[in-house]
Scaffold this motif. Sequence first.
Motif, PDB file in Angstrom:
ATOM      1  N   LEU A 246       0.833  -1.051   0.071  1.00 38.04           N
ATOM      2  CA  LEU A 246      -0.239  -0.058   0.027  1.00 38.04           C
ATOM      3  C   LEU A 246       0.842   1.463  -0.064  1.00 38.04           C
ATOM      4  O   LEU A 246       0.451   2.222  -0.838  1.00 38.04           O
ATOM      5  CB  LEU A 246      -1.279  -0.218   0.923  1.00 38.04           C
ATOM      6  N   LYS A 247       1.621   1.089   0.498  1.00 46.37           N
ATOM      7  CA  LYS A 247       2.755   2.550   0.904  1.00 46.37           C
ATOM      8  C   LYS A 247       3.366   2.643  -0.717  1.00 46.37           C
ATOM      9  O   LYS A 247       3.763   3.814  -0.760  1.00 46.37           O
ATOM     10  CB  LYS A 247       4.084   1.753   2.493  1.00 46.37           C
ATOM     11  N   ALA A 248       3.995   0.839  -1.062  1.00 44.99           N
ATOM     12  CA  ALA A 248       4.579   1.737  -2.683  1.00 44.99           C
ATOM     13  C   ALA A 248       3.749   2.455  -3.521  1.00 44.99           C
ATOM     14  O   ALA A 248       3.689   3.272  -3.828  1.00 44.99           O
ATOM     15  CB  ALA A 248       4.751   0.615  -2.659  1.00 44.99           C
ATOM     16  N   ALA A 249       2.236   1.655  -3.178  1.00 41.36           N
ATOM     17  CA  ALA A 249       1.022   2.695  -4.261  1.00 41.36           C
ATOM     18  C   ALA A 249       1.297   3.860  -3.997  1.00 41.36           C
ATOM     19  O   ALA A 249       1.384   4.744  -5.324  1.00 41.36           O
ATOM     20  CB  ALA A 249      -0.031   1.743  -4.380  1.00 41.36           C
ATOM     21  N   ALA A 250       0.556   3.949  -2.557  1.00 45.51           N
ATOM     22  CA  ALA A 250       0.915   5.621  -2.391  1.00 45.51           C
ATOM     23  C   ALA A 250       1.757   6.641  -2.768  1.00 45.51           C
ATOM     24  O   ALA A 250       1.440   8.048  -3.128  1.00 45.51           O
ATOM     25  CB  ALA A 250       0.109   5.803  -0.831  1.00 45.51           C
ATOM     26  N   ASP A 251       2.998   6.036  -2.682  1.00 42.15           N
ATOM     27  CA  ASP A 251       4.283   7.030  -3.072  1.00 42.15           C
ATOM     28  C   ASP A 251       4.222   6.939  -3.576  1.00 42.15           C
ATOM     29  O   ASP A 251       4.870   8.281  -5.118  1.00 42.15           O
ATOM     30  CB  ASP A 251       5.390   6.584  -2.616  1.00 42.15           C
ATOM     31  N   TRP A 252       4.200   6.194  -5.144  1.00 42.66           N
ATOM     32  CA  TRP A 252       4.288   5.823  -6.774  1.00 42.66           C
ATOM     33  C   TRP A 252       2.899   7.093  -7.111  1.00 42.66           C
ATOM     34  O   TRP A 252       3.556   8.557  -7.895  1.00 42.66           O
ATOM     35  CB  TRP A 252       3.816   4.555  -7.031  1.00 42.66           C
ATOM     36  N   ALA A 253       1.817   6.939  -7.008  1.00 42.03           N
ATOM     37  CA  ALA A 253       0.943   7.815  -7.075  1.00 42.03           C
ATOM     38  C   ALA A 253       0.743   9.401  -6.637  1.00 42.03           C
ATOM     39  O   ALA A 253       1.183  10.381  -7.722  1.00 42.03           O
ATOM     40  CB  ALA A 253      -0.447   7.447  -5.915  1.00 42.03           C
ATOM     41  N   SER A 254       1.905   9.698  -5.607  1.00 42.08           N
ATOM     42  CA  SER A 254       2.212  10.890  -5.120  1.00 42.08           C
ATOM     43  C   SER A 254       3.419  11.038  -6.102  1.00 42.08           C
ATOM     44  O   SER A 254       3.604  12.234  -6.354  1.00 42.08           O
ATOM     45  CB  SER A 254       3.264  10.929  -3.941  1.00 42.08           C
ATOM     46  N   ALA A 255       4.113  10.590  -6.433  1.00 39.50           N
ATOM     47  CA  ALA A 255       5.063  11.236  -7.652  1.00 39.50           C
ATOM     48  C   ALA A 255       4.834  11.067  -8.929  1.00 39.50           C
ATOM     49  O   ALA A 255       5.027  11.889  -9.914  1.00 39.50           O
ATOM     50  CB  ALA A 255       6.436   9.993  -7.684  1.00 39.50           C
ATOM     51  N   TRP A 256       3.727  10.419  -9.601  1.00 33.92           N
ATOM     52  CA  TRP A 256       3.098  10.725 -10.655  1.00 33.92           C
ATOM     53  C   TRP A 256       2.320  12.122 -10.662  1.00 33.92           C
ATOM     54  O   TRP A 256       2.343  12.113 -11.685  1.00 33.92           O
ATOM     55  CB  TRP A 256       2.112   9.534 -10.890  1.00 33.92           C
ATOM     56  N   VAL A 257       2.100  12.572  -9.745  1.00 32.04           N
ATOM     57  CA  VAL A 257       0.939  13.683  -9.761  1.00 32.04           C
ATOM     58  C   VAL A 257       2.011  14.725  -9.392  1.00 32.04           C
ATOM     59  O   VAL A 257       1.467  15.970  -9.798  1.00 32.04           O
ATOM     60  CB  VAL A 257      -0.598  13.769  -8.893  1.00 32.04           C
ATOM     61  N   ASN A 258       2.994  14.431  -9.282  1.00 34.37           N
ATOM     62  CA  ASN A 258       3.808  15.297  -9.361  1.00 34.37           C
ATOM     63  C   ASN A 258       5.144  16.014  -9.915  1.00 34.37           C
ATOM     64  O   ASN A 258       5.784  15.618 -11.175  1.00 34.37           O
ATOM     65  CB  ASN A 258       4.350  15.280  -7.898  1.00 34.37           C
ATOM     66  N   HIS A 259       4.409  16.966 -10.846  1.00 30.85           N
ATOM     67  CA  HIS A 259       4.919  17.862 -12.064  1.00 30.85           C
ATOM     68  C   HIS A 259       4.201  19.274 -12.862  1.00 30.85           C
ATOM     69  O   HIS A 259       3.668  19.649 -13.690  1.00 30.85           O
ATOM     70  CB  HIS A 259       3.899  16.880 -13.417  1.00 30.85           C
ATOM     71  N   PRO A 260       5.617  19.717 -11.817  1.00 27.89           N
ATOM     72  CA  PRO A 260       5.700  20.857 -11.876  1.00 27.89           C
ATOM     73  C   PRO A 260       5.975  21.517 -13.506  1.00 27.89           C
ATOM     74  O   PRO A 260       6.237  21.428 -14.334  1.00 27.89           O
ATOM     75  CB  PRO A 260       6.467  22.238 -11.307  1.00 27.89           C
ATOM     76  N   ASP A 261       5.458  22.792 -13.961  1.00 28.24           N
ATOM     77  CA  ASP A 261       5.617  23.291 -15.315  1.00 28.24           C
ATOM     78  C   ASP A 261       6.939  22.976 -15.506  1.00 28.24           C
ATOM     79  O   ASP A 261       7.467  23.834 -14.852  1.00 28.24           O
ATOM     80  CB  ASP A 261       4.650  24.558 -16.155  1.00 28.24           C
ATOM     81  N   GLY A 262       7.006  22.551 -17.037  1.00 32.84           N
ATOM     82  CA  GLY A 262       8.325  22.781 -17.473  1.00 32.84           C
ATOM     83  C   GLY A 262       9.079  21.370 -16.546  1.00 32.84           C
ATOM     84  O   GLY A 262      10.429  21.314 -17.333  1.00 32.84           O
ATOM     85  N   ILE A 263       8.571  20.765 -16.330  1.00 37.00           N
ATOM     86  CA  ILE A 263       9.756  19.320 -15.368  1.00 37.00           C
ATOM     87  C   ILE A 263       9.567  18.189 -17.040  1.00 37.00           C
ATOM     88  O   ILE A 263       9.277  18.663 -18.119  1.00 37.00           O
ATOM     89  CB  ILE A 263       8.929  18.808 -14.970  1.00 37.00           C
ATOM     90  N   THR A 264      10.650  17.906 -17.469  1.00 38.99           N
ATOM     91  CA  THR A 264      11.682  17.302 -18.176  1.00 38.99           C
ATOM     92  C   THR A 264      11.002  16.123 -17.953  1.00 38.99           C
ATOM     93  O   THR A 264      10.389  15.940 -16.607  1.00 38.99           O
ATOM     94  CB  THR A 264      12.356  17.356 -18.458  1.00 38.99           C
ATOM     95  N   ASN A 265      10.819  15.238 -18.897  1.00 39.22           N
ATOM     96  CA  ASN A 265      10.109  13.667 -18.829  1.00 39.22           C
ATOM     97  C   ASN A 265      11.246  12.272 -17.373  1.00 39.22           C
ATOM     98  O   ASN A 265      11.376  12.567 -17.079  1.00 39.22           O
ATOM     99  CB  ASN A 265      10.456  12.535 -19.828  1.00 39.22           C
ATOM    100  N   GLU A 266      12.699  13.079 -17.951  1.00 39.37           N
ATOM    101  CA  GLU A 266      13.926  12.809 -16.633  1.00 39.37           C
ATOM    102  C   GLU A 266      13.383  12.503 -15.906  1.00 39.37           C
ATOM    103  O   GLU A 266      13.812  12.250 -14.805  1.00 39.37           O
ATOM    104  CB  GLU A 266      15.133  13.368 -17.922  1.00 39.37           C
ATOM    105  N   LYS A 267      13.587  14.053 -15.691  1.00 40.49           N
ATOM    106  CA  LYS A 267      13.487  14.464 -14.335  1.00 40.49           C
ATOM    107  C   LYS A 267      11.703  13.685 -13.478  1.00 40.49           C
ATOM    108  O   LYS A 267      11.950  14.115 -12.408  1.00 40.49           O
ATOM    109  CB  LYS A 267      12.889  16.273 -13.883  1.00 40.49           C
ATOM    110  N   TRP A 268      10.632  14.124 -14.057  1.00 38.40           N
ATOM    111  CA  TRP A 268       9.777  12.651 -13.271  1.00 38.40           C
ATOM    112  C   TRP A 268      10.312  11.405 -12.972  1.00 38.40           C
ATOM    113  O   TRP A 268       9.396  11.489 -12.479  1.00 38.40           O
ATOM    114  CB  TRP A 268       8.287  13.054 -14.962  1.00 38.40           C
ATOM    115  N   LEU A 269      10.281  11.087 -14.026  1.00 35.43           N
ATOM    116  CA  LEU A 269      11.069   9.981 -14.209  1.00 35.43           C
ATOM    117  C   LEU A 269      11.489   8.872 -12.613  1.00 35.43           C
ATOM    118  O   LEU A 269      11.242   8.458 -12.206  1.00 35.43           O
ATOM    119  CB  LEU A 269      11.764   9.093 -15.763  1.00 35.43           C
TER     120      LEU A 269
END
Length: 203
Positions: free
Chosen positions: A107-130
């Motif tokens: 459950l924690k891994a899914a929650a942490d992954w979802a938090s990282a998935w929605v974290n995409h400020p304007d101008g963020i690159t795909n590599e930084k998001w990954l």
Amino acid sequence: MPIRTNRGRAAVYRRLWGWPLRSPTHLIGTFIVVVGVLVAAGILVPRLVGDTGADASPTPGGQSQAPAAGGSSQDDETSSTSSSALPTRLTEPLATPSTAPPKPGALKAAADWASAWVNHPDGITNEKWLDGLRPYTTEEYLPVMRSVNPANIPATKVTGEPRATASYTSSAEVEVDTDGPTLTITVVSTNAGWRVAHYDQAG
């Protein structure tokens, strides 16, 4: 003395063919001899043919095969016997995974992954998001995520606690609500811990 002329041979043949007609006794005797020869042939010929058929090579099941025209019958029987002798790979239904209570790590891994998935400020690159997703994603699934453009993600924050919809000893299906779609996340147990191996977006 050998008969050396055609006339002499013809005379002998006439005497042989004419002998049964000389008297009724000769005729009956000739008939009995002919019938005896035919009966003996009728008994011996099937036995000889049967012995020849018995010499046919046995099949793997231990039954002999008689040669067939064109070889098609023998080929079909040999193929059928060989197929039945080979073990099948799937002799039983595939075992379903054993159910188990949801693991806190999953459950924690899914929650942490979802938090990282929605974290995409304007101008963020795909590599930084990954880089934010990498600690919670399997190595096999990271190349798939490279095709995602963070600017197109229709969510900016997680709005609910993770909940398991299916749970097994080494995998689980977890749903996480966001301010956009609900994420359906598959987490699996690896040597490095629980990691996300797939996700879908529900409307």
